[in-house]
Design a protein around this motif. Sequence first.
Motif, PDB file in Angstrom:
ATOM      1  N   GLN A  44     -21.981  14.118  -0.011  1.00 29.34           N
ATOM      2  CA  GLN A  44     -21.940  12.788   0.376  1.00 29.34           C
ATOM      3  C   GLN A  44     -23.096  12.134   0.777  1.00 29.34           C
ATOM      4  OE1 GLN A  44     -18.389  11.453   2.902  1.00 29.34           O
ATOM      5  NE2 GLN A  44     -18.281  13.506   3.517  1.00 29.34           N
TER       6      GLN A  44
ATOM      7  N   ASN B 191     -16.063   6.212  -2.356  1.00 29.12           N
ATOM      8  CA  ASN B 191     -16.490   6.840  -1.205  1.00 29.12           C
ATOM      9  C   ASN B 191     -15.821   8.030  -0.655  1.00 29.12           C
ATOM     10  OD1 ASN B 191     -18.944   5.056   0.557  1.00 29.12           O
ATOM     11  ND2 ASN B 191     -17.894   4.088  -0.952  1.00 29.12           N
TER      12      ASN B 191
ATOM     13  N   ASP C  99     -15.963  16.772  -0.883  1.00 24.82           N
ATOM     14  CA  ASP C  99     -16.925  17.481   0.359  1.00 24.82           C
ATOM     15  C   ASP C  99     -15.962  18.212   1.276  1.00 24.82           C
ATOM     16  OD1 ASP C  99     -18.939  18.058   2.190  1.00 24.82           O
ATOM     17  OD2 ASP C  99     -18.738  16.408   3.304  1.00 24.82           O
TER      18      ASP C  99
ATOM     19  N   LEU D 166     -15.611  11.349  -2.762  1.00 22.43           N
ATOM     20  CA  LEU D 166     -16.882  12.245  -2.623  1.00 22.43           C
ATOM     21  C   LEU D 166     -16.512  12.697  -1.007  1.00 22.43           C
ATOM     22  CD1 LEU D 166     -20.261  10.181  -2.908  1.00 22.43           C
ATOM     23  CD2 LEU D 166     -19.359  12.538  -4.082  1.00 22.43           C
ATOM     24  N   MET D 167     -15.731  12.104  -0.192  1.00 19.25           N
ATOM     25  CA  MET D 167     -15.378  12.807   1.044  1.00 19.25           C
ATOM     26  C   MET D 167     -14.237  13.907   0.938  1.00 19.25           C
ATOM     27  SD  MET D 167     -12.744  12.927   3.391  1.00 19.25           S
ATOM     28  CE  MET D 167     -11.908  11.489   3.453  1.00 19.25           C
TER      29      MET D 167
ATOM     30  N   MET E 201     -18.926  10.404   6.183  1.00 20.45           N
ATOM     31  CA  MET E 201     -18.494   8.833   5.290  1.00 20.45           C
ATOM     32  C   MET E 201     -18.585   7.876   6.406  1.00 20.45           C
ATOM     33  SD  MET E 201     -15.201   8.254   3.409  1.00 20.45           S
ATOM     34  CE  MET E 201     -14.078   7.739   4.846  1.00 20.45           C
TER      35      MET E 201
END
Length: 534
Positions: free
Chosen positions: A220, A199, A206, A202-203, A179
Amino acid sequence: MGFFRMPQLDLSWLGLRLEASSPWLLLLLIGASWLLARVLTQTYIFYRTYHHLCDFPQPPKWNWFLGHLGMITPTEHGLKEVTNLVATYPQGFMTWLGPIIPIITLCHPDIIRSVLNASASVALKEVVFYSFLKPWLGDGLLLSDGDKWSSHRRMLTPAFHFNILKPYVKIFNDSTNIMHAKWQHLASGGSARLDVFENISLMTLDSLQKCVFSFDSNCQENPSEYISAILELSALVTKRYHQLLLHIDSLYQLTCSGRRFHKACHLVHSFTDAVIQDRRRTLPSKHEDDVLKAKAKSKTLDFIDVLLLSKDEDGKELSDEDIRAEADTFMFEGHDTTASGLSWILYNLARHPEYQERCRQEVQELLRDRESTEIECSCAVFLRDDLAQLPFLTMCIKESLRLHPPVTVISRRCTQDIVLPDGRVIPKGVICIINIFATHHNPTVWPDPEVYDPFRFDPENIKDRSPLAFIPFSAGPRNCIGQTFAMNEMKVALALTLLRFRVLPDDKEPRRKPELILRAEGGLWLRVEPLSTQ
């Protein structure tokens, strides 16, 4: 002398002969008696319930028909209304959803204790909203109850033991680094304005894919069909909640959104099923303890491994359907809540640069003599690892979770009367809202509740405070089983972010939006500046 003869009951209009009238008359009397008993019982229950409800104060209604419907909306204005209500009714209050559905809202630690500490069989989760998640999450810990919930809770507890969680810290490092590489690129001109919630979400997805499935989708950096499906399912559930007609399953299935929901569910289930089947084929036929030790030593133990190896007291394993439900539940509960918590932490530190700088100095001091800037968790004793050596950063996280709890309310429907400490009674069957946001903003519990003050969580200041004054992960038997996982991930991501970036507020103040979790309307936008450029 003549005798007076009573007239016989003429039931010929019912098609009954005289000799058959007695049994039918008896049956009619029994039916009428049963109906009368039911009416009297329901009347008594209604009177008794209403009598108990009268002990709870209530704000003014719109009118007799609407009750308080629409008074608290899932908007910034709605949260401000909650703040006003808890200042007026610090112990809690009652509202009417229309003319006949009462809802009791509790917002004080002394009062919520009776409900939160009740056994899971007494204080059931209120299922009206959660039922929308059933086709996706099945009977996982979030939605199950009774014996099944109790059994699964015991079986899943080892999955969150500190020995299992330790290797995950390396995964948190790696996902955060990815990220940050994106942020460095975006801020190559000196700074970047970005939606931190998008952001960070998504991290966290993941990280979860790696921790749950040992699968790296590079989501990501590149689009992932599985991750997109999870994000779509969350959005569709929230959208459905606000459309009353679509609460009816048969109608929802006919809509475009319903078909998209079904398609996304199928995709997510297929992915999880494939991982489970593949892992079953490759799982060695060894004793459970040997497998756990071997995998933990090689740092490859994931959530699916633990579920496949779990057994109840009778030696019974989880079915593939149960494993899928728990894995999907963890993916759902683990990504949005952590993303919300971490995003609002960055927002609060952006607005208070003095606290941000103190956190940064604490992290820099911890890593001063390190060649690597990874936050480690490899010590023999978990309590002495890096994450336990960041006391002020932890205080800042907790104060943000107080001010902006990711989950703002939880609901219960009790199977028996609950007697509160002050003698009032929550009647059986009435919906009870534990308002986490209101409890965290209660001025009788937290002086100046709207002020961000990390020193509230200084060890000296928490001694005399009720443990139920701060409940971002709920409390009692149904508290969040993954809270240590979430706190570890937030600490790692926050520490590394402050080590590499200065976080600044956006020009426009965000408007809070409580949905499944606490979001901001249009995203939570902040500016980041790489420290290496200053």
